[in-house]
Design an enzyme around this catalytic site. Structure first.
Site, PDB file in Angstrom:
ATOM      1  CG  ASN A 283      -7.853  17.642 -12.148  1.00  0.00           C
ATOM      2  OD1 ASN A 283      -7.929  18.062 -13.304  1.00  0.00           O
ATOM      3  ND2 ASN A 283      -8.917  17.353 -11.428  1.00  0.00           N
ATOM      4  CE  LYS A 285      -9.861  20.248  -9.297  1.00  0.00           C
ATOM      5  NZ  LYS A 285     -10.589  20.481  -8.042  1.00  0.00           N
ATOM      6  CG  HIS A 367     -12.360  15.097 -10.002  1.00  0.00           C
ATOM      7  ND1 HIS A 367     -13.139  16.128  -9.520  1.00  0.00           N
ATOM      8  CD2 HIS A 367     -11.114  15.281  -9.468  1.00  0.00           C
ATOM      9  CE1 HIS A 367     -12.397  16.904  -8.742  1.00  0.00           C
ATOM     10  NE2 HIS A 367     -11.167  16.420  -8.692  1.00  0.00           N
ATOM     11  CD  GLU A 369     -13.862  19.770  -9.530  1.00  0.00           C
ATOM     12  OE1 GLU A 369     -13.292  20.224  -8.525  1.00  0.00           O
ATOM     13  OE2 GLU A 369     -13.332  19.729 -10.670  1.00  0.00           O
ATOM     14  CD  GLU A 439      -9.358  14.118  -5.803  1.00  0.00           C
ATOM     15  OE1 GLU A 439      -8.509  15.003  -5.845  1.00  0.00           O
ATOM     16  OE2 GLU A 439     -10.280  14.025  -6.635  1.00  0.00           O
ATOM     17  N   GLY A 445     -10.704  21.741  -2.902  1.00  0.00           N
ATOM     18  CA  GLY A 445     -10.807  23.166  -3.198  1.00  0.00           C
ATOM     19  C   GLY A 445     -11.265  24.028  -2.046  1.00  0.00           C
ATOM     20  CB  SER A 484      -7.254  21.326   0.401  1.00  0.00           C
ATOM     21  OG  SER A 484      -8.514  21.834  -0.004  1.00  0.00           O
TER      22      SER A 484
END
Length: 527
Positions: A283, A285, A367, A369, A439, A445, A484
Site C-alpha cells: 500500500n 498510500k 483501511h 486511514e 491491521e 506506521g 509496521s
C-alpha cells in the site's frame, strides 16, 4: 498557474464527479468540450476523476484547464486513497476543495478545507473552495451564517487573496443534483455576501476572485445566474461545461504514458486458484510524488519478484494506476487503495468499480486511514466489499483495533464486529477473491508491530468467523498482517499458521526491502 490575468475571470468548471466509467469516454468528453469552446472568451475547466486525470490532461493539451476533484493538504505520507498536491503538478491547474459531497461522505470539515486551500495556493493550484448551506440550515434562516463561517475559515491561512488563484463556488447543498436551483436574486445575494467578506480581507484581491454558482445549473437557467453582477461562472455537475483559456502544464503529458483500452490484456488475477494464496500487497498510500517514480518503483518490484512463488500486489495512488498497470504488464497484481460502492454518480473525488475494470485486480477497503480521515464505516465497507466482488475485484478488507480499544480489552469484539459486518452481503466466501488484512491501528506506521503470537491469535479468530459462514471458503481466504511490517520482522508473522501474507505500508516504497518481504513469504508459505 498565475492568478487573475484580468481583473476578474469568467470560469466555467465541469465537475464530472464519479463519471464516466471508462478512459475512452473521459478522453472523448474532454476533447469534445475543448473543441467546442476553443473560440469562447471564458476560462473552461474539466474536472475528471483522479484515475482519468493524466489521460484527460494529455488529450486536451492545454486548450482547457484541468482540475482535480479533491486533494490532501499534505505533500506525501500515510493517507490511503488520497492525492497529494505534488502529484498534481503539471497535470492539473485547479482543484475543488470542500464540495458538499466530500463534506457529507468523506469527513471534510472547514478546518481541513482551510489547510487544503493554503496548500493548493502554495503548490501553484487554483483552489475552487465550495461553500453553501444545507436545506435545514436554509429553512432555519442560517444561510448567511453558514457562508460566513465556511468562507472565513476556508481562506484563513491565505496571506493575500490577490494573486492566489482562488475561486469561490457558492453551491447551496439543497440544490445540488436535485433540479431545484436557487433563483438569480438569491444566488446574487449570497455572492455579494462572499464578495464583501473577501473585501474585508483584501480589497484589490476580492475583485479578482471569480465567484461561481453551482447547484442544478443547466443551459436553460445559466443566463439567469450570469446576469448577476457578482456571479462570474459556474461549477457544473450533471453536464459538460463550456469555455476556453489555453493553459500551460497539461500539455506536458504525452499519450505514450496512457493505458490503452483494447490493447492485449494484462494477466488477470483470478480468485483463489489454490486453496490459499500467499499475498504480499504494498500500500503506497500517498506516495510517490511523480509518475516517473511510480513507474520506476513498480517495474523494479516486478523485476525483483518475478520468480518468487507468492502473489505480489502494488497499490499506487489512483492518479498513477493506469501508468503502473501498463508498466508492470501483469507481472504483478495492481490494487486500488479505495473505491466507492456505486458504479457512477454524484460522489466527488471517488473512483468507481467500473473505472477499475482492466486496470486493477484488487482494492483495499476499510483501511484505518480511510476510517479515520474519510468517514469510512463498517456499513460502507460492507457495501464496498460486495460491490468489489460483483465487479471482479479482490477486496482486501482491512480491520483492526485502535490503541484505546486494545487497552480496554476490546480487540476481539472490534474484529468480530468489523469482519461480520464487512462480509455480511457476500453470498459465498468461496470463489469471492476476498482477503482480510488484520491491521492493529496502533501499529500502523509507528514502528511498533504486534508480536507473532498476538497476530496469530487475531488471525485465528478471523478464520473462525469465516468458517461459521463458509467452511470451504474460509480456508481459501488469505489473511494478511499489516502494521509496521519490515523485512526484519516479516518472518515472525509468516511462520504463523493462519497468516498468509502482509499488507505492507512504508516498507513497500523500497523495492529491495519489499522484494525481501515477498521472498520471505515465498520461502515460508510459497504457492
Amino acid at each position: 498557474m498565475t492568478a487573475s490575468p484580468v481583473p476578474r475571470r469568467t470560469v466555467i468548471a465541469g465537475n464530472w464527479k464519479m463519471n464516466p466509467a471508462t478512459q475512452r469516454e473521459a478522453v472523448t468528453l474532454a476533447t469534445d468540450v475543448a473543441d467546442r469552446v476553443q473560440d469562447m472568451s471564458a476560462t473552461t475547466v474539466v474536472c475528471p476523476p483522479a484515475v482519468w486525470l493524466i489521460a484527460v490532461a494529455a488529450a486536451v493539451g492545454g486548450r482547457v484547464g484541468v482540475g482535480a476533484q479533491t486533494m490532501a493538504a499534505e505533500e506525501r505520507g500515510a493517507f490511503t486513497g488520497e492525492t497529494s498536491p505534488l502529484m498534481l503538478r503539471g497535470i492539473a491547474d485547479w482543484v475543488i476543495i470542500g464540495h458538499s459531497e466530500r463534506r457529507q461522505y468523506n469527513g471534510e470539515t472547514d478546518e481541513t478545507c482551510r489547510r487544503k486551500v493554503a496548500s493548493a495556493v502554495a503548490h501553484g493550484l487554483g483552489p475552487i473552495l465550495a461553500i453553501g448551506e444545507r436545506l435545514e440550515e436554509r429553512e432555519a434562516g442560517a444561510t448567511d451564517a453558514v457562508i460566513d463561517r465556511q468562507l472565513r475559515i476556508g481562506i484563513a491561512d491565505l496571506g493575500r487573496i490577490a494573486g492566489s488563484g482562488l475561486a469561490i463556488a457558492y453551491e447551496p447543498v439543497w440544490a445540488i443534483g436535485t433540479g431545484n436551483a436557487a433563483n438569480g436574486d438569491d444566488a446574487q445575494a449570497s455572492a455579494a455576501q462572499i464578495r464583501g467578506i473577501l473585501r474585508e480581507r483584501d480589497v484589490e484581491g476580492a475583485d479578482q476572485v471569480p465567484i461561481l454558482y453551482g447547484g442544478s445549473v443547466t443551459m436553460d437557467n445559466a443566463r439567469e445566474f450570469f446576469a448577476q453582477p457578482d456571479i462570474d461562472g459556474e461549477p457544473v455537475g450533471g453536464e459538460p461545461s463550456a469555455a476556453p483559456d489555453r493553459r500551460a502544464g497539461a500539455g506536458r503529458w504525452t499519450a505514450r504514458c496512457l493505458f490503452q483500452e483494447g490493447a492485449p490484456a494484462r494477466r488477470r488475477m483470478t480468485a483463489s486458484p489454490v486453496p490459499r494464496r500467499t499475498v504480499i500487497a504494498g500500500n503506497w498510500k500517498m506516495n510517490p510524488a511523480t509518475q516517473r517514480e511510480a513507474v520506476t518503483l513498480a517495474t523494479d518490484v516486478a523485476d525483483r519478484v518475478q520468480d518468487m512463488s507468492a502473489t505480489t500486489v502494488v497499490c499506487p495512488p489512483a492518479v498513477w494506476l493506469i501508468a503502473v498497470a501498463a508498466a508492470v504488464g501483469g507481472r504483478v497484481g495492481v490494487g486500488a487503495q479505495t473505491m466507492a460502492a456505486e458504479e457512477r454518480g454524484a460522489f466527488t473525488g471517488e473512483t468507481s468499480p467500473l473505472m477499475l475494470r482492466g486496470i486493477a485486480d484488487w482494492v483495499i477497503i476499510g483501511h484505518s486511514e480511510r476510517r479515520q480521515y474519510n468517514g469510512e464505516t463498517d456499513e460502507t465497507c460492507r457495501r464496498k466489499v460486495a460491490s468489489a466482488v460483483a465487479h471482479g475485484l479482490g477486496p482486501i478488507l482491512a480491520i483492526g483495533e485502535r490503541l484505546e480499544e486494545r487497552e480496554a480489552g476490546a480487540t476481539d469484539a472490534v474484529i468480530d464486529r468489523q469482519l461480520r459486518i464487512g462480509i455480511a452481503d457476500l453470498g459465498r466466501i468461496a470463489g469471492s477473491g476476498l482477503a482480510i488484512a488484520y491491521e492493529p491501528v496502533w501499529a500502523i506506521g509507528t514502528g511498533n508491530a504486534a508480536n507473532g503470537d498476538d497476530a496469530q491469535a487475531s488471525a485465528a479468530q478471523i478464520r473462525g468467523i469465516l468458517r461459521e459462514r463458509d467452511v470451504e471458503g474460509a480456508d481459501q481466504v488469505p489473511i494478511l498482517y499489516g502494521g509496521s511490517v519490515t523485512m526484519d520482522n516479516a518472518r515472525e508473522f509468516f511462520a504463523q499458521p493462519d497468516i498468509d501474507g502482509a499488507l505492507v505500508g512504508g516498507a513497500s516504497l523500497d523495492s529491495a526491502g519489499f522484494a525481501a518481504i515477498v521472498a520471505c513469504a515465498a520461502e515460508l508459505r510459497g504457492e
